[in-house]
Design an enzyme around this catalytic site. Structure first.
Site, PDB file in Angstrom:
ATOM      1  N   SER A   1       0.846  -1.185   0.000  1.00  0.00           N
ATOM      2  CA  SER A   1       0.000   0.000   0.000  1.00  0.00           C
ATOM      3  C   SER A   1       0.887   1.241   0.000  1.00  0.00           C
ATOM      4  O   SER A   1       1.675   1.421  -0.919  1.00  0.00           O
ATOM      5  CB  SER A   1      -0.958  -0.040   1.193  1.00  0.00           C
ATOM      6  OG  SER A   1      -1.984   0.899   1.029  1.00  0.00           O
TER       7      SER A   1
ATOM      8  N   ASP B   1      -9.610  -3.736  -5.613  1.00  0.00           N
ATOM      9  CA  ASP B   1      -9.049  -2.863  -4.581  1.00  0.00           C
ATOM     10  C   ASP B   1      -9.684  -1.478  -4.662  1.00  0.00           C
ATOM     11  O   ASP B   1      -9.684  -0.842  -5.720  1.00  0.00           O
ATOM     12  CB  ASP B   1      -7.534  -2.759  -4.766  1.00  0.00           C
ATOM     13  CG  ASP B   1      -6.829  -2.177  -3.551  1.00  0.00           C
ATOM     14  OD1 ASP B   1      -7.473  -1.459  -2.768  1.00  0.00           O
ATOM     15  OD2 ASP B   1      -5.626  -2.438  -3.395  1.00  0.00           O
TER      16      ASP B   1
ATOM     17  N   HIS C   1      -8.069  -4.842  -1.553  1.00  0.00           N
ATOM     18  CA  HIS C   1      -6.842  -4.352  -0.943  1.00  0.00           C
ATOM     19  C   HIS C   1      -6.199  -5.374  -0.012  1.00  0.00           C
ATOM     20  O   HIS C   1      -4.983  -5.435   0.093  1.00  0.00           O
ATOM     21  CB  HIS C   1      -7.149  -3.068  -0.167  1.00  0.00           C
ATOM     22  CG  HIS C   1      -5.953  -2.240   0.141  1.00  0.00           C
ATOM     23  ND1 HIS C   1      -5.207  -1.600  -0.827  1.00  0.00           N
ATOM     24  CD2 HIS C   1      -5.356  -1.927   1.313  1.00  0.00           C
ATOM     25  CE1 HIS C   1      -4.222  -0.934  -0.265  1.00  0.00           C
ATOM     26  NE2 HIS C   1      -4.288  -1.119   1.039  1.00  0.00           N
TER      27      HIS C   1
END
Length: 706
Positions: A559, A644, A679
């Site tokens: 991330s 995501d 995600h």
């Protein structure tokens, strides 16, 4: 577009994504060419885009095929360390003991409860669960049943009504974090017909046992925009709006106060916050505790007839605690309780009948301070130089016992209860790890010196017998954004690396909050470059100190940590043999120029607003996608999820496409796209380890580790 045909020899050909001219413009006139912009598809149905992604997965399959035996060994090692019929420590609330347990061979949890009874306590319930004695158990949610037939499934919130008879829960079946709320009667087992879609996983019942407060998301940006209330048995289409957030840089959250008296609405941005409250028995009108103001942050809880508030008001950079009366509506009502300190960050607190438990940070480590109402104080004790200690589930405030969790890179998560008066410490549970002996491993806390003289804390772990002779392979992990601290916690999967002679290190770089609020502020906005140079300087330090060979260093981040990975790959590619980058935020400028993308508007105070030239040019100076150039890059494993919602799949897709075109090196670049998840990757406690084993097999092969 279909997957490319591979030659019959053992050298698969990397996919080549077509280039299409596209200009990305900033409002002040700056322009950039983005030849892979076309890979963005909000619908995730474009055949040409899916063709590129499928081709990348096919290429990954081909490259990784020889590593399948190693991947399988790693996966079996990791899952062998899981106690498959494990259960959480029960917590008592309104006459019931709540816990989560797993069944051998099953991916998903079972959320359950037992009625309180004489002699029943957490340890006796854990013993009953371990023995398979579920006679008094009531299953609230068997997520295994709910997830049947679904590639992805998650229950991320549930709430039981105050009278213990109704259950509401939020489920996600795509990984995009757009949830649906459902309802069940816990007395009759009836599943109610209404479903509320497009919401956040945040639920609170009112005292009437029929009204549920929830948060509605914007369908495009996924921002939390409205608090609504639903009366069970009515049409959700007509649910009234309780509060609508007018500022798209704010997130919303809801909850109950510690004493259950109030329902709270929390509005918060990167640099500001605001709390509203209403009586839970009559929540028709919400009052503001203190109006929002830029650079004023606070969060609040209520117990024993007063508000306790954590805030950075009055220059309290590392936060302080203040109190206010029941009917407080401005800062004029606040009175200092626990003063600000320059060397201690107050991260949170929990209110009890006779004391306050305060979560703090000092010198890069967590600690918990217990402050009695008469002013006496004590600290929970730690046993190692690098550790993580945090408050556990303290569901009942009227107690002399405080629960906390202790873990380290060598110690599995351990839940203790401490009697604040007698000092007695009771072990409630230690995470069982079959076949693991902590005595075989060593953890250290080190300090590396950054290029500007700043001391960077580093947590290191290795197997006992390791010699610092500069020959070992190293995996260095980092994050460094949003003020999130990466604490040294036990990992089931890292043990497989240590058992092969590797060293694992966490670089506690600026942008996190390990060393206080200044640590965060020195790694954001126009100081973001500190995050990247800190990580590189920690690598140099560990190599110099003999923890790793200079040509056997790997880096790992996800991330915003994937942004870190992209930055160091551009800045210091020769220092890393392999880089692991999961769901990476690598197209910083284009994303932050687009307010329709989830998270963008909320994060102007984290990264800067590129509509302003100063921030545009600074961000352009480190954005990984924009700084790819003709040079030899390390081997890379890049992962993403098609659904995501936090870092859109097209960021790493564009990044890999441009990287393949510019890379002058020969090290492999693998791009794995999970077509069914978002995600967080695949759902289920076993499936995610399959992904991790694949990534680790690639890592080990590149480092020359068997």
């Amino acid at each position: 577009m279909s997957a490319p045909a591979y030659p019959r020899n053992n050298t698969p050909t990397p996919p080549v994504a077509p280039q299409k001219p596209h200009v990305v413009k900033a409002p002040f006139g700056a322009e950039r060419q983005d030849e892979y912009y076309w890979l963005r598809d909000d619908s995730r149905k474009d055949p040409a885009v899916l063709g590129v992604l499928n081709a990348e997965n096919a290429y990954a399959d081909a490259v990784l095929a020889p590593l399948r035996p190693l991947q399988e060994r790693l996966y079996q090692e990791i899952v062998a360390r899981i106690q498959q019929d494990d259960a959480s420590v029960p917590a008592r609330e309104r006459g019931w003991w709540y816990y989560t347990r797993f069944v051998t061979g099953k991916d998903y949890p079972i959320h359950a409860r037992r009625p309180d009874a004489p002699g029943l306590d957490p340890r006796s319930i854990l013993q009953a669960n371990a023995a398979g004695d579920f006679r008094d158990e009531q299953v609230l949610l068997d997520v295994n049943q709910l997830a049947q037939g679904k590639d992805y499934f998650s229950v991320d919130a549930f709430d039981v009504s105050p009278d213990n008879t109704l259950l509401a829960w939020a489920e996600d079946s795509t990984g995009r974090r757009q949830y649906s709320i459902r309802f069940r009667n816990l007395v009759t087992g009836e599943l109610y017909p209404e479903t509320i879609s497009g919401v956040a996983p945040n639920l609170v019942w009112a005292d009437d046992n029929k009204t549920l407060f929830y948060i509605e998301n914007d369908p495009e940006t996924l921002l939390t925009v409205r608090v609504k209330k639903h009366v069970l048995g009515t049409d959700p289409a007509h649910d009234p709006v309780v509060y609508e957030e007018p500022d798209d840089s704010f997130y919303l959250g809801i909850g109950r106060s510690r004493d259950e008296r109030y329902i709270l609405i929390n509005s918060h941005s990167t640099v500001s916050s605001e709390v509203r409250y209403a009586p839970a028995d009559d929540p028709r009108s919400f009052k503001v505790l203190s109006p929002r103001a830029r650079d004023l942050e606070y969060d609040a809880d209520h117990y024993d007839g007063r508000w306790v508030i954590r805030t950075n008001a009055d220059g309290a950079r590392n936060f302080k605690l203040v109190t206010a009366a029941d009917d407080a509506t401005t800062r004029d009502h606040w009175q200092d309780l626990v003063p600000h300190r320059q060397d201690v960050l107050i991260e949170g607190f929990e209110l009890f009948a006779g004391f306050i438990a305060i979560s703090e940070r000092s010198e890069g480590l967590e600690r918990v301070r217990l402050r009695m109402h008469d002013g006496r104080e004590q600290y929970l004790q730690a046993d190692e130089s690098a550790y993580s200690i945090s408050l556990a589930n303290n569901s009942e405030p009227n107690t002399d016992w405080v629960r906390y969790t202790y873990t380290s890179l060598t110690t599995p998560a351990t839940v203790y209860a401490l009697n604040v008066h007698s000092g007695e410490r009771m072990l409630l549970k230690r995470q069982p790890v079959p076949g693991y002996d902590p005595a075989n491993y060593v953890t250290e806390r080190l300090w590396a010196t950054a290029r500007d003289g700043t001391r960077i804390p580093v947590s290191v772990v290795y197997r006992k017998g390791f010699v610092k002779n500069g020959k070992a392979a190293l995996l260095q992990y980092g994050y460094g954004s949003y003020g999130l601290s990466m604490d040294p916690a036990f990992s089931l999967s890292v043990i497989s690396l240590l058992d092969r002679g590797m060293v694992y290190a966490i670089a506690h770089i600026r942008g996190g909050q390990e060393m206080g609020r200044a640590w965060y502020e020195d790694g954001k906005l126009l100081k973001k470059q500190n995050t990247f140079t800190d990580f590189i300087d920690v690598t140099d330090f560990l190599v110099q100190q003999g923890y790793a060979a200079p040509d056997r260093v790997a880096a790992y981040g996800g991330s915003a940590g994937g942004l870190l990975m992209g930055a160091i790959a551009n800045m210091a590619p020769s220092k890393y043999r392999v880089i692991l980058s999961q769901v990476p935020f690598v197209d910083v400028v284009t994303t932050m120029l687009d307010p329709s993308i989830p998270l963008t508007t909320n994060e102007y105070d984290e990264w800067g607003n590129p509509e302003q030239p100063e921030y545009y040019h600074y961000m352009l100076g480190y954005s990984p996608y924009d700084n790819l150039r003709a040079q030899a890059y390390p081997a890379m494993f890049v992962g993403t999820g098609l659904w995501d919602s936090q870092v859109q799949y097209w960021e790493p897709a564009k990044y890999v496409a441009r990287l393949r075109r510019l890379n002058t090196g020969t090290a492999p670049v693998v791009f794995r796209i999970n077509m069914d998840a978002g995600h967080g990757g695949k759902s289920g406690r076993f499936r995610r380890y399959q992904e991790q084993a694949e990534m680790y097999a690639f890592l080990l092969s590149q480092l020359g580790v068997e």
